[in-house]
Design a protein around this motif. Structure first.
Motif, PDB file in Angstrom:
ATOM      1  N   ARG A 157      36.995  42.169  44.988  1.00 38.10           N
ATOM      2  CA  ARG A 157      36.719  42.825  43.712  1.00 38.10           C
ATOM      3  C   ARG A 157      35.897  41.877  42.839  1.00 38.10           C
ATOM      4  NH1 ARG A 157      41.624  43.513  45.540  1.00 38.10           N
ATOM      5  NH2 ARG A 157      42.404  45.608  45.821  1.00 38.10           N
ATOM      6  N   VAL A 158      34.931  42.429  42.105  1.00 45.43           N
ATOM      7  CA  VAL A 158      34.093  41.622  41.225  1.00 45.43           C
ATOM      8  C   VAL A 158      34.210  42.174  39.812  1.00 45.43           C
ATOM      9  CG1 VAL A 158      31.738  40.834  40.730  1.00 45.43           C
ATOM     10  CG2 VAL A 158      32.503  41.070  43.108  1.00 45.43           C
ATOM     11  N   PHE A 159      34.475  41.273  38.866  1.00 42.69           N
ATOM     12  CA  PHE A 159      34.600  41.623  37.454  1.00 42.69           C
ATOM     13  C   PHE A 159      33.640  40.767  36.642  1.00 42.69           C
ATOM     14  CE2 PHE A 159      38.883  42.155  39.336  1.00 42.69           C
ATOM     15  CZ  PHE A 159      39.027  43.533  39.178  1.00 42.69           C
ATOM     16  N   ASP A 160      33.189  41.299  35.506  1.00 44.28           N
ATOM     17  CA  ASP A 160      32.279  40.538  34.656  1.00 44.28           C
ATOM     18  C   ASP A 160      32.890  40.147  33.312  1.00 44.28           C
ATOM     19  OD1 ASP A 160      32.239  43.031  33.423  1.00 44.28           O
ATOM     20  OD2 ASP A 160      30.089  43.337  33.643  1.00 44.28           O
ATOM     21  N   THR A 161      34.174  40.444  33.139  1.00 43.15           N
ATOM     22  CA  THR A 161      34.907  40.018  31.945  1.00 43.15           C
ATOM     23  C   THR A 161      36.336  39.663  32.367  1.00 43.15           C
ATOM     24  OG1 THR A 161      35.805  42.186  31.363  1.00 43.15           O
ATOM     25  CG2 THR A 161      33.615  41.642  30.473  1.00 43.15           C
ATOM     26  N   PRO A 162      37.031  38.839  31.579  1.00 45.75           N
ATOM     27  CA  PRO A 162      38.423  38.526  31.893  1.00 45.75           C
ATOM     28  C   PRO A 162      39.351  39.742  31.827  1.00 45.75           C
ATOM     29  CG  PRO A 162      37.523  36.838  30.483  1.00 45.75           C
ATOM     30  CD  PRO A 162      36.508  37.961  30.525  1.00 45.75           C
ATOM     31  N   SER A 163      38.937  40.820  31.185  1.00 43.70           N
ATOM     32  CA  SER A 163      39.796  42.008  31.130  1.00 43.70           C
ATOM     33  C   SER A 163      39.884  42.713  32.489  1.00 43.70           C
ATOM     34  CB  SER A 163      39.311  42.978  30.056  1.00 43.70           C
ATOM     35  OG  SER A 163      38.002  43.433  30.338  1.00 43.70           O
ATOM     36  N   GLY A 164      38.925  42.477  33.377  1.00 45.27           N
ATOM     37  CA  GLY A 164      38.977  43.084  34.710  1.00 45.27           C
ATOM     38  C   GLY A 164      40.189  42.636  35.507  1.00 45.27           C
ATOM     39  N   PRO A 165      40.366  41.331  35.715  1.00 43.89           N
ATOM     40  CA  PRO A 165      41.560  40.878  36.426  1.00 43.89           C
ATOM     41  C   PRO A 165      42.851  41.224  35.697  1.00 43.89           C
ATOM     42  CG  PRO A 165      39.908  39.141  36.380  1.00 43.89           C
ATOM     43  CD  PRO A 165      39.412  40.242  35.495  1.00 43.89           C
TER      44      PRO A 165
END
Length: 133
Positions: free
Chosen positions: A43-51
């Motif tokens: 999984r790839v996220f671009d903000t800390p809210s993703g994880p």
């Protein structure tokens, strides 16, 4: 450790503290524009809210027991590894502990450029007997 690598380590420590609160808004103050988090399962996220959002669905709650940091100067950047164990509760309230994790951060001038996250959670969910050791 140089002042620069010490500042980069402090950014990672502050980011992790905010992430575990969980306070993704505060965690975002420690990341650079263009931040990328490559999380478990690709999984790839671009903000800390993703994880944070992913963890809210995977766990009732989860924290890190950080055992150590390994800090490696790398040109203009600093590579910081955080190693330890996850503990918490699964969504059904079953407690867990001893779930290994490694986080790898690339940091430049006190801001996190990217991070890679690995842990044993998927294996434990597939075969809960593993967690019982």
């Amino acid at each position: 450790m140089s002042d620069r690598t010490q500042a980069d380590l402090a950014a990672v420590q502050d980011y992790l503290a905010a992430s575990m609160a969980p306070d993704p808004v505060r965690a975002a103050t420690f990341v650079a524009p263009g931040f990328v988090c490559r999380f478990t399962g690709g999984r790839v996220f671009d903000t800390p809210s993703g994880p944070t959002g992913f963890n809210a669905a995977r766990y009732k709650w989860v924290k890190k027991r950080i055992e150590r940091y390994d800090v490696v100067p790398d040109g203009d950047c600093t590579i910081v590894y955080s190693l330890g164990y996850l503990y918490g509760e699964w969504p059904d309230g079953t407690p867990f502990d001893g779930n290994r994790y490694i986080d790898r951060f690339t940091v430049l001038d006190g801001l996190i450029l990217d991070t890679d996250v690995w842990n044993d959670s998927a294996e434990w969910l597939l075969d809960p007997s593993i967690a019982k050791g």
